[in-house]
Design an enzyme around this catalytic site. Structure first.
Site, PDB file in Angstrom:
ATOM      1  N   ARG A 272       4.547 -13.848  -4.649  1.00  0.00           N
ATOM      2  CA  ARG A 272       5.077 -14.870  -4.226  1.00  0.00           C
ATOM      3  C   ARG A 272       6.603 -14.266  -3.706  1.00  0.00           C
ATOM      4  NH1 ARG A 272       1.052 -16.966  -2.985  1.00  0.00           N
ATOM      5  NH2 ARG A 272       0.195 -19.079  -3.598  1.00  0.00           N
TER       6      ARG A 272
ATOM      7  N   HIS B 196       1.803 -13.326   5.393  1.00  0.00           N
ATOM      8  CA  HIS B 196       0.855 -14.096   4.051  1.00  0.00           C
ATOM      9  C   HIS B 196      -0.662 -13.851   4.320  1.00  0.00           C
ATOM     10  CE1 HIS B 196       1.109 -17.125   0.594  1.00  0.00           C
ATOM     11  NE2 HIS B 196       0.007 -16.486   0.477  1.00  0.00           N
TER      12      HIS B 196
HETATM   13  P1  NDP Z   1      -3.790 -14.921 -12.818  1.00  0.00           P
HETATM   14  O1  NDP Z   1      -3.171 -16.165 -13.187  1.00  0.00           O
HETATM   15  O2  NDP Z   1      -5.108 -14.725 -12.967  1.00  0.00           O
HETATM   16  O3  NDP Z   1      -2.708 -13.984 -13.156  1.00  0.00           O
HETATM   17  C1  NDP Z   1      -1.214 -13.803 -13.515  1.00  0.00           C
HETATM   18  C2  NDP Z   1      -0.840 -12.728 -14.030  1.00  0.00           C
HETATM   19  O4  NDP Z   1       0.413 -12.658 -14.114  1.00  0.00           O
HETATM   20  C3  NDP Z   1      -1.523 -12.811 -15.546  1.00  0.00           C
HETATM   21  O5  NDP Z   1      -1.769 -11.387 -15.990  1.00  0.00           O
HETATM   22  C4  NDP Z   1      -0.376 -13.273 -16.423  1.00  0.00           C
HETATM   23  O6  NDP Z   1      -0.283 -12.761 -17.622  1.00  0.00           O
HETATM   24  C5  NDP Z   1       0.800 -12.635 -15.783  1.00  0.00           C
HETATM   25  N1  NDP Z   1       2.039 -13.329 -16.129  1.00  0.00           N
HETATM   26  C6  NDP Z   1       2.372 -14.665 -15.640  1.00  0.00           C
HETATM   27  N2  NDP Z   1       3.529 -15.014 -16.288  1.00  0.00           N
HETATM   28  C7  NDP Z   1       4.270 -13.889 -16.603  1.00  0.00           C
HETATM   29  C8  NDP Z   1       5.344 -13.570 -17.341  1.00  0.00           C
HETATM   30  N3  NDP Z   1       6.255 -14.314 -17.485  1.00  0.00           N
HETATM   31  N4  NDP Z   1       5.563 -12.129 -17.777  1.00  0.00           N
HETATM   32  C9  NDP Z   1       4.236 -11.201 -17.542  1.00  0.00           C
HETATM   33  N5  NDP Z   1       3.239 -11.471 -16.925  1.00  0.00           N
HETATM   34  C10 NDP Z   1       3.061 -12.669 -16.627  1.00  0.00           C
HETATM   35  O7  NDP Z   1      -3.343 -14.952 -11.201  1.00  0.00           O
HETATM   36  P2  NDP Z   1      -4.130 -14.539 -10.016  1.00  0.00           P
HETATM   37  O8  NDP Z   1      -4.044 -12.726 -10.342  1.00  0.00           O
HETATM   38  O9  NDP Z   1      -5.349 -15.034  -9.644  1.00  0.00           O
HETATM   39  O10 NDP Z   1      -2.988 -14.519  -8.998  1.00  0.00           O
HETATM   40  C11 NDP Z   1      -1.502 -13.906  -9.001  1.00  0.00           C
HETATM   41  C12 NDP Z   1      -0.783 -14.516  -7.947  1.00  0.00           C
HETATM   42  O11 NDP Z   1      -1.260 -13.938  -6.694  1.00  0.00           O
HETATM   43  C13 NDP Z   1      -1.071 -15.978  -7.504  1.00  0.00           C
HETATM   44  O12 NDP Z   1      -0.287 -16.838  -8.444  1.00  0.00           O
HETATM   45  C14 NDP Z   1      -0.513 -15.998  -6.094  1.00  0.00           C
HETATM   46  O13 NDP Z   1       0.965 -16.232  -6.239  1.00  0.00           O
HETATM   47  C15 NDP Z   1      -0.821 -14.708  -5.822  1.00  0.00           C
HETATM   48  N6  NDP Z   1      -1.843 -14.834  -4.482  1.00  0.00           N
HETATM   49  C16 NDP Z   1      -1.088 -14.259  -3.180  1.00  0.00           C
HETATM   50  C17 NDP Z   1      -2.003 -14.447  -2.100  1.00  0.00           C
HETATM   51  C18 NDP Z   1      -1.509 -13.614  -0.858  1.00  0.00           C
HETATM   52  O14 NDP Z   1      -2.384 -13.817   0.324  1.00  0.00           O
HETATM   53  N7  NDP Z   1      -0.491 -12.982  -0.766  1.00  0.00           N
HETATM   54  C19 NDP Z   1      -3.446 -14.889  -2.195  1.00  0.00           C
HETATM   55  C20 NDP Z   1      -3.717 -15.041  -3.594  1.00  0.00           C
HETATM   56  C21 NDP Z   1      -2.855 -15.217  -4.511  1.00  0.00           C
HETATM   57  P3  NDP Z   1      -1.297 -13.153 -18.658  1.00  0.00           P
HETATM   58  O15 NDP Z   1      -2.357 -12.471 -18.688  1.00  0.00           O
HETATM   59  O16 NDP Z   1      -0.812 -12.673 -20.010  1.00  0.00           O
HETATM   60  O17 NDP Z   1      -1.616 -14.544 -18.631  1.00  0.00           O
END
Ligand code: NDP
Length: 315
Positions: free
Chosen positions: A230, A278
């Site tokens: 994001r 995007h």
């Molecule tokens: P997930 O919820 O599966 O994964 C999120 C990851 O981020 C997890 O590993 C989580 O840790 C980690 N995380 C969250 N907060 C923190 C923090 N404070 N410190 C360290 N690590 C953190 O999400 P997805 O993989 O499904 O998607 C990720 C993002 O990709 C979406 O939220 C979206 O914003 C973006 N996206 C972008 C797209 C695009 O076209 N550009 C398309 C689809 C998604 P933990 O494993 O410990 O929970």
């Protein structure tokens, strides 16, 4: 009783989703009552709301019988800002088409920076025969911030290609072939070793501007950044400064604070920035319909839902 399901994505998505949801429902044998137009549907009768942040429903309060909100997007910050009613489950989108698209994007842009393909795409013909061989993938270190569904899939794909991959998450993890890091020290390690840094974090109060000037300074000289998470994950002024002073080689940016990216934004004209609108990945109706119907099947059968959003954590 058949559960009532309302599709609240964009109008132009209705035809494809109607087709695929109907097919997936019939294969699952649930017989949902499917409404495709919020303007012609009593919100008080809806049990499952299929929601997109840019769709027609922007207020959940009239949906008094909701059992779950099923997000069409992996990122749920818009949904959480609207505020799901207490006790209503929120499921984020996890589906193989969305995941594969992100693998393709991240692998493609990583290979571009790894092979320094831009050097050979010059608009001016230069007859210079310079044999600078790129390092092997095993000698190129890629760090992925966010080791969730998408980050893990990209980490495994890059590791399978031979790259030296690390991933950073909130909680400790184990992914075969990937150096898994967590916590503040883990972030410092992930940055220090990142020839190529990929952002795949959700946008939360904890991750906003996570890539600030101090952390950008930890990246090795000549590092590249790929942001597919994001826009607000990055301090943009600090990123442009790091590019301008030559500390960073390139930034591939798919997501921005304001979308569409305004024509006056400095990223458009910056010679070391690639803007993609995007398009890193998108939810695909055919495969997403199966995931949506599976969530409804589980909820109706009293089974635990998968990919539940934790509103307190923001993702
Ligand atoms: P997930 O919820 O599966 O994964 C999120 C990851 O981020 C997890 O590993 C989580 O840790 C980690 N995380 C969250 N907060 C923190 C923090 N404070 N410190 C360290 N690590 C953190 O999400 P997805 O993989 O499904 O998607 C990720 C993002 O990709 C979406 O939220 C979206 O914003 C973006 N996206 C972008 C797209 C695009 O076209 N550009 C398309 C689809 C998604 P933990 O494993 O410990 O929970």
């Amino acid at each position: 009783m058949s559960p009532t399901v309302l599709f609240a994505g964009r109008a132009e998505q209705r035809q494809a989703y109607h087709h695929h949801l109907t097919r997936a429902d019939s294969e699952a044998g649930i017989a949902i009552n499917l409404a495709m137009d919020p303007a012609n549907c009593d919100p008080g009768a809806v049990h499952y709301l299929i929601f997109a942040g840019n769709g027609p429903v922007q207020d959940f309060r009239p949906f008094r019988k909701l059992k779950a909100i099923l997000s069409l997007w992996a990122g749920v910050e818009t949904l959480l800002t609207i505020g799901p009613p207490d006790g209503v489950a929120v499921v984020r989108m996890v589906e193989p088409g969305l995941t594969q698209g992100m693998i393709d994007y991240v692998v493609g842009h990583t290979l571009r920076h790894h092979l320094e393909i831009d050097r050979y795409l010059g608009t001016e013909p230069i007859a210079v025969w310079e044999t600078d061989y790129p390092p092997l993938a095993q000698d190129r270190r890629v760090s992925i911030l966010g080791l969730g569904t998408l980050g893990t899939a990209c980490a495994i794909a890059l590791s399978d290609l031979g790259f030296a991959v690390a991933g950073w998450s909130r909680r400790p993890k184990t992914v075969p072939g990937v150096t898994c890091l967590s916590g503040p020290e883990g972030l410092a390690d992930a940055l220090t070793r990142a020839d190529i840094l990929v952002l795949l974090l959700p946008l939360t109060a904890m991750t906003e501007r996570v890539l600030n000037a101090e952390r950008l300074a930890r990246l090795p000289q000549g590092a590249c950044v790929i942001n597919a998470g994001r826009g607000p994950l990055i301090d943009h002024g600090a990123l442009i400064a790091a590019l301008d002073k030559g500390h960073l080689r390139h930034a591939t940016m798919d997501v921005f604070d304001i979308e569409p990216l305004p024509p006056t934004d400095p990223y458009w004209a910056h010679p070391k920035v690639t803007v993609t609108p995007h398009i890193a990945s998108v939810t695909r109706p055919e495969t997403a319909a199966v995931a949506l119907i599976e969530s409804i099947r589980r909820a109706e059968a009293g089974e635990p839902l998968e990919n539940l959003v934790n509103s307190g954590q923001g993702y």
